[in-house]
Design a protein around this motif. Structure first.
Motif, PDB file in Angstrom:
ATOM      1  N   PRO A 333       0.800  -1.233   0.000  1.00 29.17           N
ATOM      2  CA  PRO A 333       0.000   0.000   0.000  1.00 29.17           C
ATOM      3  C   PRO A 333       0.831   1.280   0.000  1.00 29.17           C
ATOM      4  CG  PRO A 333      -0.998  -1.584   1.490  1.00 29.17           C
ATOM      5  CD  PRO A 333       0.309  -2.180   1.045  1.00 29.17           C
ATOM      6  N   VAL A 334       1.924   1.324   0.792  1.00 30.58           N
ATOM      7  CA  VAL A 334       2.698   2.558   0.893  1.00 30.58           C
ATOM      8  C   VAL A 334       3.288   2.979  -0.453  1.00 30.58           C
ATOM      9  CG1 VAL A 334       4.841   3.509   1.859  1.00 30.58           C
ATOM     10  CG2 VAL A 334       3.154   2.439   3.363  1.00 30.58           C
ATOM     11  N   GLY A 339       0.155   5.744  -1.475  1.00 31.67           N
ATOM     12  CA  GLY A 339       1.343   6.594  -1.567  1.00 31.67           C
ATOM     13  C   GLY A 339       1.044   8.056  -1.311  1.00 31.67           C
ATOM     14  N   SER A 340      -0.171   8.504  -1.643  1.00 23.86           N
ATOM     15  CA  SER A 340      -0.489   9.934  -1.516  1.00 23.86           C
ATOM     16  C   SER A 340      -0.942  10.311  -0.100  1.00 23.86           C
ATOM     17  CB  SER A 340      -1.570  10.314  -2.529  1.00 23.86           C
ATOM     18  OG  SER A 340      -2.731   9.550  -2.275  1.00 23.86           O
ATOM     19  N   LEU A 345      -0.171  10.456   8.938  1.00 29.54           N
ATOM     20  CA  LEU A 345      -1.553   9.987   8.905  1.00 29.54           C
ATOM     21  C   LEU A 345      -1.577   8.469   8.702  1.00 29.54           C
ATOM     22  CD1 LEU A 345      -4.191  11.595   9.080  1.00 29.54           C
ATOM     23  CD2 LEU A 345      -4.349  11.486   6.597  1.00 29.54           C
ATOM     24  N   ARG A 346      -0.733   7.991   7.766  1.00 27.71           N
ATOM     25  CA  ARG A 346      -0.641   6.561   7.484  1.00 27.71           C
ATOM     26  C   ARG A 346      -0.304   5.788   8.741  1.00 27.71           C
ATOM     27  NH1 ARG A 346       3.038   7.300   2.678  1.00 27.71           N
ATOM     28  NH2 ARG A 346       4.686   6.485   3.978  1.00 27.71           N
ATOM     29  N   GLY A 350      -1.810   2.665  11.344  1.00 31.15           N
ATOM     30  CA  GLY A 350      -1.084   1.398  11.384  1.00 31.15           C
ATOM     31  C   GLY A 350      -0.574   1.006  10.007  1.00 31.15           C
ATOM     32  N   LEU A 351      -0.717   1.950   9.061  1.00 33.12           N
ATOM     33  CA  LEU A 351      -0.313   1.659   7.685  1.00 33.12           C
ATOM     34  C   LEU A 351       1.180   1.952   7.518  1.00 33.12           C
ATOM     35  CD1 LEU A 351      -2.582   2.884   4.750  1.00 33.12           C
ATOM     36  CD2 LEU A 351      -0.409   1.710   4.517  1.00 33.12           C
ATOM     37  N   THR A 352       1.967   1.007   7.983  1.00 30.94           N
ATOM     38  CA  THR A 352       3.418   1.197   8.043  1.00 30.94           C
ATOM     39  C   THR A 352       4.092   0.827   6.719  1.00 30.94           C
ATOM     40  OG1 THR A 352       3.557  -1.070   8.814  1.00 30.94           O
ATOM     41  CG2 THR A 352       3.480   0.651  10.506  1.00 30.94           C
TER      42      THR A 352
END
Ligand SMILES: *Cc1c(COP(=O)(O)O)cnc(C)c1O
Length: 379
Positions: A333-334, A339-340, A345-346, A350-352
């Motif tokens: 995902p990152v 990416g944007s 915020l990510r 937990g979006l590491t």
């Protein structure tokens, strides 16, 4: 009728002139009148098309709703539903919503005077406290992508009715087979049919389903006025796909559960996200409103570099955006879909950098597990 019967028959009957079992592709833009002012109920292809009508009735039935509306993409469905609202109206939206929805709201619809708040709708108190006097719409995605957070549908349906706010749930991740938001008092269900409903990675489409007569009348008006309708051929492809939705969803679910068993016993996995796992913080809520957990698994392998080597080591799982097709896909995902989203915020979600998302397909389970086990060796 039960789901697996409805998926094959709802909205469809043998074609009148030949008895053809399959609804034809009515590839026409207009319809002839016998006499002036005497149409057969069909006037123009944007307004109505028999292949589309069959699909709309089929999807309405699968979502336990009265009315279905199909669109040329999931985003066209999101656009049409937001067109129900006017300048000055306030909209509450799940904070970790699909990126395209966030972009449409923030970069397009805000310019038309709508006001948006992004909140953690999985927190019932935060949701309730974010309601303002001008709140007209609550738009929820559950489970979310890629964190798989879950919003309490019963609470949402009740809140909407109490406060006279229209509620809409993006049900793309669960498909109508595992979750039916209308049963919980939600007003509108949305799908990107591109994903599980079509399931063969060859159509872009969307739909809305409701049982509310007044909302349906407005959506019908908007569908015709905005005009982002799908082609008859795309409708026919989706109609063919819904005939196997139950069987596909069961296979996605079974493969995903078995892959989770392998992943949860591997110490190199820092964190595993799947609603069917007892370790999921909302496992009980998930069980109460979903009849399965679907085919999406997110896992944190610890770092950016490890995520890259894990993705590159997979052979059957292809590196691609999108999800819900019969073939297994992997996404980082990152560097791809998210990416944007700003890093702070990510990370709050937990979006590491080490997060990897699997869309588990319906290939042979042993082959998929061997592929995962091999990729785990690269960590
Ligand atoms: C893909 C997706 C959409 C957008 O649908 P398109 O068919 O790509 O326009 C909306 N919501 C979710 C959850 C999605 O995964």
């Amino acid at each position: 009728m039960k789901f697996a019967t409805k998926q094959i028959h709802a909205g469809q009957h043998p074609e009148e002139t030949t008895g053809a079992v399959i609804t034809p592709i009515f590839q026409t833009s207009t319809y002839s009148n016998d006499k002036l002012g005497e149409s057969k109920g069909f006037d123009y292809g944007r307004t109505i098309n028999p292949t589309r009508s069959a699909l709309e009735a089929n999807l309405a039935s699968l979502e336990n709703g009265k009315y279905g509306f199909c669109f040329s993409s999931g985003m066209a469905a999101v656009q049409t539903v937001i067109n129900l609202f006017k300048p000055g109206d306030h909209v509450i939206c799940t904070n970790n919503v699909y990126g395209g929805t966030y972009r449409l709201y923030e970069q397009v619809m805000k310019n038309y005077g709508l006001e948006f708040s992004y909140v953690d709708t999985s927190d019932n108190d935060e949701l309730k406290n974010s309601i303002k006097p001008n709140t007209k719409f609550i738009y929820v995605e559950t489970p979310t992508n890629p964190m798989l957070n879950i919003t309490d549908l019963k609470n949402l349906g009740k809140l909407g009715k109490e406060k006279n706010i229209i509620t809409c749930v993006d049900n793309t991740f669960m498909s109508p087979y595992f979750q039916n938001p209308l049963d919980f008092g939600i007003d509108i269900v949305l799908h990107s049919t591109t994903k599980y409903i079509n399931g063969h990675s060859d159509v872009i489409g969307g739909c809305l389903v409701t049982s509310d007569d007044r909302i349906a009348e407005k959506l019908k008006f908007l569908q015709n006025s905005v005009g982002s309708v799908p082609s008859p051929f795309d409708c026919w492809l989706v109609l063919r796909s819904t005939k196997t939705l139950a069987q596909r969803m069961r296979a996605h679910n079974e493969n995903a559960v078995n892959i989770c068993k392998v992943l949860s016993s591997d110490k190199k996995i820092v964190k595993l996200y799947y609603p069917g796992l007892e370790s999921h913080p909302q496992h009980e809520l998930a069980k109460s409103q979903m009849s399965g957990s679907g085919g999406i698994i997110s896992l944190d392998v610890g770092s950016y570099d490890k995520a890259v080597s894990f993705c590159n080591s997979l052979k059957i799982f292809q590196i691609a955006e999108s999800l819900g097709g019969v073939e297994s896909l992997v996404c980082h995902p990152v560097s791809m879909t998210h990416g944007s989203v700003p890093k702070e915020l990510r990370e709050k979600f937990g979006l590491t950098d080490g997060l990897v998302r699997l869309s588990v397909g319906i290939e042979d389970n042993d082959d998929l597990i061997a592929d995962i086990e091999n990729a785990l060796k690269s960590l």
